[in-house]
Design an enzyme around this catalytic site. Structure first.
Site, PDB file in Angstrom:
ATOM      1  N   ASP A 115     -31.883 -18.543  -5.703  1.00  0.00           N
ATOM      2  CA  ASP A 115     -32.540 -19.243  -4.603  1.00  0.00           C
ATOM      3  C   ASP A 115     -31.955 -18.850  -3.251  1.00  0.00           C
ATOM      4  OD1 ASP A 115     -30.148 -20.627  -4.264  1.00  0.00           O
ATOM      5  OD2 ASP A 115     -30.865 -22.470  -5.200  1.00  0.00           O
ATOM      6  N   TYR A 117     -30.168 -20.555  -1.089  1.00  0.00           N
ATOM      7  CA  TYR A 117     -28.789 -20.948  -0.818  1.00  0.00           C
ATOM      8  C   TYR A 117     -27.810 -19.949  -1.428  1.00  0.00           C
ATOM      9  CZ  TYR A 117     -29.266 -25.445   1.544  1.00  0.00           C
ATOM     10  OH  TYR A 117     -29.502 -26.410   2.469  1.00  0.00           O
ATOM     11  N   TYR A 118     -28.155 -19.409  -2.581  1.00  0.00           N
ATOM     12  CA  TYR A 118     -27.303 -18.388  -3.195  1.00  0.00           C
ATOM     13  C   TYR A 118     -27.187 -17.182  -2.255  1.00  0.00           C
ATOM     14  CZ  TYR A 118     -25.563 -15.009  -6.630  1.00  0.00           C
ATOM     15  OH  TYR A 118     -24.811 -14.062  -7.293  1.00  0.00           O
ATOM     16  N   HIS A 119     -28.334 -16.738  -1.729  1.00  0.00           N
ATOM     17  CA  HIS A 119     -28.329 -15.590  -0.817  1.00  0.00           C
ATOM     18  C   HIS A 119     -27.577 -15.905   0.472  1.00  0.00           C
ATOM     19  CE1 HIS A 119     -31.597 -14.462  -3.546  1.00  0.00           C
ATOM     20  NE2 HIS A 119     -31.406 -13.232  -3.156  1.00  0.00           N
ATOM     21  N   SER A 121     -25.205 -18.100   0.988  1.00  0.00           N
ATOM     22  CA  SER A 121     -23.770 -18.236   0.769  1.00  0.00           C
ATOM     23  C   SER A 121     -23.098 -16.875   0.632  1.00  0.00           C
ATOM     24  CB  SER A 121     -23.487 -19.103  -0.463  1.00  0.00           C
ATOM     25  OG  SER A 121     -23.940 -18.486  -1.648  1.00  0.00           O
TER      26      SER A 121
END
Length: 235
Positions: A115, A117-119, A121
């Site tokens: 998602d 947020y993963y990218h 972060s």
């Protein structure tokens, strides 16, 4: 050398731990895992950091990863957690310390299975790496990042067994024609945690067999040629 691995209890972190231990480092780990070893610190990022700041650390390796499904906790563990650990230990670093962050190619490319947020972060990790390379350089402290593609590690070794279709596809589109392993990542971390990299800081080193240098169109053509049985590795 005193080496601390955040997230060194499992996955790639455990392979890095074994590699640095085998060369003679006094390796400590920190994670949420309960471990009575005197070389392990319970650490529930970003709020609970029980790492001994009286030890002079030569190397700090961040191999932690959030494994839940909360977007806020993803950012809290990966970014706030890393930042707070560095602030907690900033006066415990030796004059030649090396900080290594284990990143992801999601900082540069969109991985549909992850998602936003993963990218975000992973991109933020790059910014922090560069920031700390700049501000800690005057102390002689280096900060770099290792960014692997999809690799074979303890948790997925059974899935990526020889002959696995996904593994074969990844190997076919990777210039070096094989998947990377956790040992490949550990080798680069070992280099960055040594005097051989004493003038290297603020850098991202990709461990991906050359996959990141290929354009998407070239990969698409390779896949099309592979489908038609005339793939020769030249786009």
């Amino acid at each position: 050398m005193k080496t601390l691995i955040i997230g060194g209890s499992r996955g790639i972190g455990s392979v890095i731990r074994e590699r640095l231990s085998s060369r003679g480092d006094d390796v400590y780990t920190a994670s949420r895992s309960l471990n009575e070893s005197r070389r392990h610190f319970y650490c529930d990022l970003p709020d609970s950091i029980a790492i001994n700041a009286d030890i002079v650390w030569d190397n700090i390796v961040f191999a932690h990863r959030y494994r839940g499904d909360s977007r806020d906790e993803e950012y809290g563990v990966m970014i706030k957690g890393m930042d707070r650990v560095i602030h907690h230990l900033i006066n415990s670093l030796s004059s030649k310390s090396s900080i290594v962050l284990l990143g992801s190619n999601a900082a540069d490319f969109v991985l549909r299975e992850q998602d936003g947020y993963y990218h975000a972060s992973r991109s933020a990790l790059v910014g922090f790496m560069r920031y700390y390379a700049a501000v800690l350089g005057v102390k002689g402290v280096r900060c770099n990042m290792v960014s692997p593609s999809t690799i074979i590690k303890p948790e997925n070794a059974d899935f990526f067994a020889p002959g696995n279709d996904v593994r074969k596809l990844i190997e076919d589109i990777t210039p070096l024609r094989r998947m990377g392993t956790a040992e490949d990542v550990a080798s680069v971390v070992e280099f960055l945690c040594s005097s051989h990299s004493s003038f290297v800081t603020g850098q991202t080193i990709y461990v991906d067999g050359g996959l990141s240098v290929l354009g998407q169109e070239s990969i698409a053509r390779d896949l099309m040629n592979l489908k038609h049985g005339d793939f020769n590795g030249q786009s």
